[in-house]
Design an enzyme around this catalytic site. Structure first.
Site, short mmCIF file in Angstrom:
data_model
loop_
_atom_site.label_atom_id
_atom_site.label_comp_id
_atom_site.label_asym_id
_atom_site.label_seq_id
_atom_site.Cartn_x
_atom_site.Cartn_y
_atom_site.Cartn_z
NE ARG A 104 -2.48 0.68 3.59
CZ ARG A 104 -3.24 1.07 4.59
NH1 ARG A 104 -4.54 1.02 4.48
NH2 ARG A 104 -2.73 1.49 5.71
CB THR A 108 -1.94 7.20 -3.11
OG1 THR A 108 -1.35 5.90 -3.23
CG2 THR A 108 -1.04 8.22 -3.79
CG ASP A 200 2.57 -2.67 9.21
OD1 ASP A 200 2.75 -3.88 8.90
OD2 ASP A 200 2.70 -1.75 8.39
CG ASP A 203 6.22 -3.18 10.17
OD1 ASP A 203 6.98 -3.66 9.30
OD2 ASP A 203 5.88 -1.99 10.19
#
Ligand code: PRP
Ligand code: URA
Length: 209
Positions: A104, A108, A200, A203
């Site tokens: 991603r 944006t 995340d 991560d």
């Protein structure tokens, strides 16, 4: 029309609540993600076709059922989806595994494609796309589009946590795809993270932050 299945199993709820905690480290996070994937795989395979067969036990002849439909393929969305593959394979050990690479763009929030390698006979398989997070839905919608562009139609999508925005996008762009959702959260924040979410996923699975 596909369906939206939000899991209501106590073990799934317990394990998702556990990994949401910020003090859960990489090793445990990775293990529990796979446990959740395994439990969700059980739910997502509930409607697979079976046929009646005759069997002989040591005691008597009887009838039973065995899988009779298409063979499965598991397609993780790189990178975090890889964290769910072993859990899926625990229940479907003969499944073939393809990979779709998407990340991603942090500005944006749009998905950027970088990899696609699928089993040669993927069109003839029941496909289980996996990614722990369905946030804006950009990545999962693009992954499903990549599969459909290659003639693949029997697609289910499994995620551990979803935001309503992502569910809506998937329903709009791919209404034929069944969604299996571990937990449906409240919203996205201004950075496109799921709230309350778990941070995340990539991560936390790979220990990169
Ligand atoms: C995360 C996650 C999904 C995507 C979800 O991946 O694993 O693929 O974000 O967000 P979306 O629904 O808004 O598209 P990320 O882009 O962080 O890449 P990574 O797995 O390589 O860390
Ligand atoms: N991707 C993640 O890993 N987590 C989120 O909350 C949103 C997208």
């Amino acid at each position: 029309m596909g369906k939206v299945h939000v899991m209501d199993h106590p073990l799934i709820a317990h394990k998702i609540s556990y990994i949401r905690r910020e003090d859960v480290g990489t090793k445990e996070f990775r293990e529990v993600i796979n446990e959740i994937a395994q439990l969700m795989c059980y739910e997502a395979t509930r409607e697979l076709k079976t046929k009646e067969i005759k069997i002989k036990t040591p005691v008597a002849e009887t009838t039973g059922r065995e899988l009779a439909g298409r063979k499965p393929a598991i397609i993780p969305i790189l990178r975090a989806g890889v964290g769910m593959v072993d859990g899926m394979l625990a229940l479907m050990p003969a499944a073939k595994v393809g990979h779709i690479g998407l990340y991603r763009d942090p500005e944006t929030l749009e998905p950027v494609e970088y990899y696609c390698k699928l089993p040669a006979d993927c069109q003839e398989r029941d496909v289980f796309v996996v990614d722990p997070m369905l946030a804006t839905g950009g990545s999962s919608a693009a992954a499903v589009r990549m599969l459909k562009d290659r003639g693949i139609t029997n697609i289910r999508f499994l995620c551990i946590i979803a935001a309503p925005e992502g569910v809506e996008r998937m329903r709009k762009e791919h209404p034929d795809v069944d969604l299996y959702i571990g937990a449906l959260d409240e919203k996205l924040n201004e950075h496109g993270y799921i709230v309350p979410g778990l941070g995340d996923a990539g991560d936390r699975i790979f220990g990169t932050k």
